[in-house]
Design an enzyme around this catalytic site. Structure first.
Site, PDB file in Angstrom:
ATOM      1  N   ASP A 257      -6.777   8.764 -31.340  1.00  0.00           N
ATOM      2  CA  ASP A 257      -5.863   9.088 -32.432  1.00  0.00           C
ATOM      3  C   ASP A 257      -6.434   8.568 -33.757  1.00  0.00           C
ATOM      4  O   ASP A 257      -7.051   7.496 -33.805  1.00  0.00           O
ATOM      5  CB  ASP A 257      -4.516   8.402 -32.158  1.00  0.00           C
ATOM      6  CG  ASP A 257      -3.523   8.625 -33.265  1.00  0.00           C
ATOM      7  OD1 ASP A 257      -3.003   9.738 -33.371  1.00  0.00           O
ATOM      8  OD2 ASP A 257      -3.325   7.687 -34.074  1.00  0.00           O
TER       9      ASP A 257
ATOM     10  N   GLU B 188      -9.478  12.694 -32.823  1.00  0.00           N
ATOM     11  CA  GLU B 188      -8.650  13.411 -33.784  1.00  0.00           C
ATOM     12  C   GLU B 188      -9.221  13.182 -35.179  1.00  0.00           C
ATOM     13  O   GLU B 188      -9.141  12.086 -35.721  1.00  0.00           O
ATOM     14  CB  GLU B 188      -7.206  12.935 -33.744  1.00  0.00           C
ATOM     15  CG  GLU B 188      -6.335  13.758 -34.682  1.00  0.00           C
ATOM     16  CD  GLU B 188      -5.087  13.032 -35.135  1.00  0.00           C
ATOM     17  OE1 GLU B 188      -5.064  11.792 -35.120  1.00  0.00           O
ATOM     18  OE2 GLU B 188      -4.124  13.720 -35.508  1.00  0.00           O
TER      19      GLU B 188
HETATM   20  O1  ZXU Z   1       4.481  12.679 -39.450  1.00  0.00           O
HETATM   21  C1  ZXU Z   1       4.369  11.562 -38.979  1.00  0.00           C
HETATM   22  C2  ZXU Z   1       3.380  11.270 -37.910  1.00  0.00           C
HETATM   23  C3  ZXU Z   1       2.295  12.044 -37.865  1.00  0.00           C
HETATM   24  C4  ZXU Z   1       1.254  11.905 -36.833  1.00  0.00           C
HETATM   25  C5  ZXU Z   1       1.355  11.039 -35.745  1.00  0.00           C
HETATM   26  C6  ZXU Z   1       0.324  10.987 -34.815  1.00  0.00           C
HETATM   27  C7  ZXU Z   1      -0.798  11.776 -34.956  1.00  0.00           C
HETATM   28  O2  ZXU Z   1      -1.825  11.748 -34.037  1.00  0.00           O
HETATM   29  C8  ZXU Z   1      -0.897  12.633 -36.076  1.00  0.00           C
HETATM   30  O3  ZXU Z   1      -2.006  13.398 -36.208  1.00  0.00           O
HETATM   31  C9  ZXU Z   1       0.120  12.693 -36.996  1.00  0.00           C
HETATM   32  N1  ZXU Z   1       5.106  10.503 -39.410  1.00  0.00           N
HETATM   33  C10 ZXU Z   1       6.095  10.702 -40.464  1.00  0.00           C
HETATM   34  C11 ZXU Z   1       6.993   9.450 -40.601  1.00  0.00           C
HETATM   35  C12 ZXU Z   1       6.220   8.194 -40.885  1.00  0.00           C
HETATM   36  C13 ZXU Z   1       5.683   7.424 -39.862  1.00  0.00           C
HETATM   37  C14 ZXU Z   1       5.057   6.217 -40.101  1.00  0.00           C
HETATM   38  C15 ZXU Z   1       4.968   5.796 -41.426  1.00  0.00           C
HETATM   39  O4  ZXU Z   1       4.384   4.569 -41.727  1.00  0.00           O
HETATM   40  C16 ZXU Z   1       5.477   6.574 -42.509  1.00  0.00           C
HETATM   41  C17 ZXU Z   1       6.098   7.778 -42.235  1.00  0.00           C
HETATM   42  C18 ZXU Z   1       5.417  10.986 -41.795  1.00  0.00           C
HETATM   43  O5  ZXU Z   1       6.022  11.548 -42.663  1.00  0.00           O
HETATM   44  N2  ZXU Z   1       4.079  10.597 -41.938  1.00  0.00           N
HETATM   45  C19 ZXU Z   1       3.309  10.843 -43.150  1.00  0.00           C
HETATM   46  C20 ZXU Z   1       2.508  12.140 -43.029  1.00  0.00           C
HETATM   47  C21 ZXU Z   1       1.691  12.163 -41.710  1.00  0.00           C
HETATM   48  O6  ZXU Z   1       0.722  11.093 -41.762  1.00  0.00           O
HETATM   49  C22 ZXU Z   1       0.275  10.551 -40.564  1.00  0.00           C
HETATM   50  C23 ZXU Z   1      -0.998  10.858 -40.081  1.00  0.00           C
HETATM   51  C24 ZXU Z   1      -1.938  11.733 -40.747  1.00  0.00           C
HETATM   52  C25 ZXU Z   1      -1.587  12.985 -41.240  1.00  0.00           C
HETATM   53  C26 ZXU Z   1      -2.557  13.794 -41.848  1.00  0.00           C
HETATM   54  C27 ZXU Z   1      -3.857  13.342 -41.974  1.00  0.00           C
HETATM   55  O7  ZXU Z   1      -4.832  14.123 -42.564  1.00  0.00           O
HETATM   56  C28 ZXU Z   1      -4.204  12.097 -41.467  1.00  0.00           C
HETATM   57  O8  ZXU Z   1      -5.507  11.704 -41.567  1.00  0.00           O
HETATM   58  C29 ZXU Z   1      -3.262  11.277 -40.855  1.00  0.00           C
HETATM   59  O9  ZXU Z   1      -1.468  10.318 -38.898  1.00  0.00           O
HETATM   60  C30 ZXU Z   1      -0.714   9.439 -38.180  1.00  0.00           C
HETATM   61  C31 ZXU Z   1      -1.271   8.916 -36.990  1.00  0.00           C
HETATM   62  C32 ZXU Z   1      -0.506   8.015 -36.250  1.00  0.00           C
HETATM   63  O10 ZXU Z   1      -1.021   7.505 -35.117  1.00  0.00           O
HETATM   64  C33 ZXU Z   1       0.765   7.627 -36.654  1.00  0.00           C
HETATM   65  C34 ZXU Z   1       1.318   8.163 -37.834  1.00  0.00           C
HETATM   66  O11 ZXU Z   1       2.547   7.791 -38.236  1.00  0.00           O
HETATM   67  C35 ZXU Z   1       0.569   9.075 -38.609  1.00  0.00           C
HETATM   68  C36 ZXU Z   1       1.091   9.651 -39.855  1.00  0.00           C
HETATM   69  O12 ZXU Z   1       2.253   9.334 -40.250  1.00  0.00           O
END
Ligand code: ZXU
Ligand code: CA
Length: 477
Positions: free
Chosen positions: A188, A225
């Protein structure tokens, strides 16, 4: 080497999102092994934070490396790996080693009842303390590779993988999981870690366990990823010599094709020519657990919510030789944060009905759809052949053969497809496998006639339930 470690005669990975270990074991034995699926990506097995509203992404905020989540405990996990390996289905564990939790306004308790104090970086169940984390800068400039690796992704406390204790802790966790019999890992948020640090970790992983049926010397299959749609400071090409990378362009482009935004005729040379990584380095998919609910990559990838086009996209993926395909099998959702179906005690609800054995309300079970599971068989039958006999109508009707073993056609025009198209198949009457199966020598769906010159009568009405017809040598009557 980029060997998936699939059992010969098995192909295609399914991400059983939020399934419990006991249900996965059951599904291996009663469906996935028989249908020839190659592997399962399971949800993270490491203890995660309990967030009051139980959003799906709570599982991506680790509290420890204990194998305790709502999917089950260590014993259930080990049993599931054993049963799936015996059914010929490999297990790939989704691991989060870039970060731990963010700060929260409530006391942090994990799914294994461990406690942590994120503001002081105290994760006592590991243990990790402040010296194991990067400084808490935020990633604001995705064009600065140092920020993307050494700062916090959306507030998630960022582990320092150059720290000896952190490295050894991660290596031990991954080696223990390898010893349980898994075939590989999804890394991840790999983009947020230095390739050199990842390489150090991967090089210290054990070979796969010979106690679980793997030949000696087999290496874990690692797919990373890396969300890279181009235009950011970090490129997926920094990671694909370490292991496989998730190719996000793939699902985005095929979705645009099936939506008619980009003409299907361009897909004649689909593959590396489109700016994607080399085929053996590409873990490909239409939608994933994140972008199926948030369309985070800016485009709008197809999901189960648009079934006709989605099934066409999946069929194209499984019929085409580029990449290592993964499908997702998910739970129904109405808002982007919504977590999996759970009971009043917040235990995960089983997707499988004890009575009927079929999937219950709330779980989509895409992997069980005939139009998808039959294409898994198609992919196995045509394995090793190339795309040939490409035909298109100049826009959104296409067809191609896979050697002399399979043939598929798509119609995403607003008018019918009704053509005699050349294939490399020998003449005969073939069961069409999107609309039905071959049971006891009979076709339960359509049939397709191929004449002695290899011409098939191809008919796909524009208002048909499915916009695809597919035949292969295994089902010629
Ligand atoms: O939308 C989400 C979760 C998304 C998510 C979770 C797991 C993944 O493997 C992933 O690809 C995305 N999470 C929501 C809610 C959130 C969660 C945690 C936090 O500290 C703040 C907010 C959200 O709106 N997140 C912000 C946009 C998505 O930004 C995240 C990305 C991400 C998105 C786009 C990119 O280009 C990138 O390099 C990273 O990876 C994660 C990895 C994680 O292991 C845990 C995370 O919270 C996230 C993650 O927040
Ligand atoms: Ca990082």
């Amino acid at each position: 080497n980029k060997d998936t470690n699939y059992v010969p005669g098995h192909d295609v990975m399914v991400h059983l999102l939020e399934w419990k270990w006991t249900d996965i074991a059951e599904e291996c034995e009663s469906f996935l092994g028989l249908k020839g699926y190659g592997g399962i990506q399971v949800s993270p097995i490491q203890e995660n934070i309990i967030i009051p509203t139980r959003p799906w992404w709570e599982r991506y905020q680790p509290v420890s490396y204990r194998w305790l989540t709502r999917s089950g405990n260590e014993r259930q996990f080990r049993e599931m790996v054993e049963k799936c390996n015996q059914a010929g289905v490999r297990i790939y564990v989704d691991i989060i080693i870039n970060h731990m939790t963010a700060d929260h306004s409530f006391p942090v308790i994990g799914t294994g009842n461990s406690i942590a104090d994120p503001p002081s970086r105290d994760y006592s169940a590991v243990p990790y303390n402040r010296s194991d984390f990067h400084k808490s800068c935020s990633i604001v400039d995705y064009n600065d590779p140092n920020q993307v690796r050494n700062c916090e992704l959306v507030g998630l406390h960022d582990l320092d993988q150059s720290n000896e204790h952190v490295k050894q802790t991660i290596i031990k966790f991954m080696n223990d999981v390898i010893d349980a019999g898994v075939a590989g890992f999804r890394i991840d948020a790999a983009k947020h870690m230095w390739p050199s640090d990842l390489n150090f970790i991967y090089s210290r992983l054990k070979n796969l366990s010979t106690n679980h049926g793997f030949q000696s010397g087999k290496r874990p299959y690692i797919y990373q990823e890396v969300i890279d749609m181009g235009g950011e400071g970090i490129s997926k090409m920094e990671y694909n010599d370490l292991g496989v990378v998730t190719e996000f362009r793939y699902g985005f482009e095929i979705s645009r094709g099936m939506r008619g935004i980009n003409s299907l005729k361009w897909f004649k040379n689909f593959g590396e020519m489109w700016g994607m990584v080399p085929s053996n380095d590409a873990l490909v998919f239409i939608d994933n657990h994140d972008n199926q609910r948030s369309n985070s990559d800016g485009g709008s990838v197809l999901t189960y919510k648009e079934p006709k086009m989605y099934k066409m996209a999946i069929a194209f993926m499984l019929a085409h030789p580029y990449g290592i395909p993964r499908i997702i099998s998910s739970f129904a959702f109405h808002n982007k944060d919504q977590g999996p179906p759970s009971d009043i005690h917040e235990n995960l609800v089983s997707p499988l009905s004890i009575k009927t054995g079929s999937c219950v309300e709330g779980w989509i079970c895409e992997h069980r759809w005939r139009q998808i599971s039959n294409m898994v068989h198609f992919r196995k039958v045509v394995n090793g052949t190339v795309v040939s006999e490409w035909w298109d109508n100049g826009n959104n009707q296409i067809a191609f053969s896979r050697g002399n073993t399979g043939f598929i056609a798509f119609n995403s025009e607003t008018f019918d497809l009704n053509q005699k198209l050349h294939t490399k198949l020998s003449s005969g009457v073939y069961c069409e496998i999107i609309s039905g199966n071959k049971i006891n020598g009979n076709c339960t769906g359509k049939t397709v006639f191929v004449d002695e010159n290899g011409y098939a009568d191809v008919k796909i009405l524009s208002d048909a339930e499915d916009g695809t017809i597919a035949i292969h040598v295994d089902v010629s009557r």
